[in-house]
Design an enzyme around this catalytic site. Structure first.
Site, PDB file in Angstrom:
ATOM      1  N   GLU A   1      35.073  38.289  29.125  1.00 52.01           N
ATOM      2  CA  GLU A   1      35.486  38.429  30.469  1.00 52.01           C
ATOM      3  C   GLU A   1      35.606  39.666  31.054  1.00 52.01           C
ATOM      4  O   GLU A   1      35.466  40.216  32.362  1.00 52.01           O
ATOM      5  CB  GLU A   1      36.968  37.315  30.261  1.00 52.01           C
TER       6      GLU A   1
ATOM      7  N   SER B   1      45.980  35.842  30.099  1.00 53.54           N
ATOM      8  CA  SER B   1      45.412  37.253  29.455  1.00 53.54           C
ATOM      9  C   SER B   1      45.340  38.655  30.587  1.00 53.54           C
ATOM     10  O   SER B   1      45.281  38.444  31.725  1.00 53.54           O
ATOM     11  CB  SER B   1      44.051  37.150  28.890  1.00 53.54           C
TER      12      SER B   1
END
Length: 432
Positions: free
Chosen positions: A175, A207
């Site tokens: 990511e 996150s």
């Protein structure tokens, strides 16, 4: 004799044609209602000069977004992005953990948008990909798997190119790297040696990531952090990236409110980061919480609420964040909730973005938290969110006067990891 040979040739040709048609029917048919399997395209097809589309689903913790990209491919250079079509739905995919089929209508609506954005002649060679982030990473494996299987079945019935690996949960490192690729592709940082890259800060719901290319790699290696190298457009890039699962804004808000270890369902949460006497409700995931501030009088006085909230946030973060240095002198783009909260405070223009200093978040937190009693903000959680952002940035190693560029879009393209992931996926179809 000549006619006999001709007739024999026609009969043989007819038999061969019929045989080929039978084979074609056998391998393209399946059970009633089943979608025909579509093989991967020829490896050279994706990078042939010409137009190439890609459909990327971002299944985040708070919503699912679809990005339809239109690229002009080039034989020996980075492609150029011609257009992006974007749409989103709520809630996040993880909200359907107990009933995966309920996610189907939303996914189908986004697939319809993709179909309407791409010429039908291009559908069969347009890859469709869904990558899930923290929302599914936080789910038990079996529940996450059932959700992914539901989406995978929908993709296989669509007219787009889909394979088993088209639907997956991306790691936090992936990511961060994909977001880094997106921003540096849009700012020209991937053009070649000497073009200069920027770092990225992404604060999602579940996150948060930090990714940058350190000018002095030895200093980062000495701090026991790992550097990752990868290729984009025939150029090797080395970056530091770290993802903190559970430190997204919404996950941390739950921890700061005291509900991080609850067994689920509704319960009352009390926090010094809320206005004294405030009572309300907050939905997070599958639970609805009753939240309230501390008893009136406990948090009165200028700065008291702020200090109490800072203390609470620091306790939650204790020992979880790695301080990375040196960060001063590096250019960073920050987006997602970093951007949203700056817009709430009117520190940057909602459409154009802008530049803030780390100290701007700290000053705003002090102002908002100290005025909770007299003039409560539109969001009762603004004090908490701002304190968390300011403390997080400081613990990551940013100095108060460090400038951050805030942007929701660059050149009308969303500053999320989706574009970077699409570019990386297209590259796998035809590796250098």
């Amino acid at each position: 004799m000549r006619r006999a040979r001709l007739a024999g040739g026609l009969v043989s040709g007819g038999v061969l044609l019929a045989y080929l048609l039978v084979l074609r029917h056998h391998y393209s048919s399946g059970p009633p209602g089943a979608a025909a399997a579509r093989p991967l395209p020829q490896r050279q097809r994706s990078h042939r000069p010409g137009l190439q589309y890609g459909v990327m689903f971002d299944a985040g913790s708070t919503g699912t977004r679809v990005h339809v990209f239109k690229f002009q491919m080039k034989s020996r250079a980075a492609p150029s992005l011609q257009q992006e079509t974007f749409s989103s739905i709520q809630p996040g995919l993880s909200s359907y953990a107990d009933d995966p089929e309920k996610c189907s209508s939303g996914i189908l609506a986004l697939l319809d948008l993709a179909r309407s954005s791409i010429p039908s002649s291009m559908w069969s060679r347009t890859p469709v990909v869904l990558k899930a982030t923290a929302g599914l990473r936080l789910l038990p494996g079996d529940k996450a798997g059932q959700l992914l299987d539901t989406v995978r079945a929908l993709f296989q019935k669509s007219p787009f190119m889909s394979t088993e690996d088209s639907v997956s949960i991306m790691t936090g490192q992936d990511e961060g790297i994909s977001a880094w690729v997106t921003v540096n592709f849009l700012t020209g940082g991937l053009q070649g040696p000497g073009s200069g890259t920027v770092g990225i800060l992404d604060l999602g719901g579940g996150s948060t990531q930090i990714t940058f290319s350190p000018p002095d790699q030895k200093s980062v290696q000495m701090s026991n952090d790992v550097l990752l190298s990868f290729q984009m457009f025939n150029i090797t890039h080395t970056v530091y990236t770290h993802s903190y699962l559970g430190l997204g804004l919404m996950s941390t808000r739950l921890d700061v409110l005291g509900g991080g270890h609850s067994a689920g369902g509704s319960r009352e949460l009390v926090s010094p980061c809320l206005a004294p006497g405030y009572v309300g409700s907050w939905a997070h995931g599958e639970a609805v919480y009753r939240v309230r501030g501390q008893t009136a009088g406990t948090g009165t006085g200028t700065g008291t609420v702020y200090q109490a909230c800072v203390s609470r946030v620091e306790t939650v973060l204790d020992g979880t964040v790695r301080r990375t240095s040196p960060l001063d002198g590096l250019d960073f783009y920050a987006f997602s909730y970093y951007y949203d909260r700056a817009v709430d405070l009117r520190l940057v223009d909602e459409q154009l973005g802008g530049t803030v200093r780390v100290s701007d978040y700290t000053a705003a937190a002090q102002t908002v938290c100290s005025s909770l009693s007299s003039s409560p903000p539109v969001s009762p959680f603004l004090c908490l969110d701002l304190v968390y952002i300011s403390v997080l940035l400081q613990q990551l190693g940013f100095l108060p006067d460090q400038q951050l560029k805030l942007a929701r879009t660059i050149g009308d393209v969303e500053t999320s990891w989706a574009l970077g992931a699409a570019l990386q996926y297209l590259q796998t179809l035809n590796p250098p």
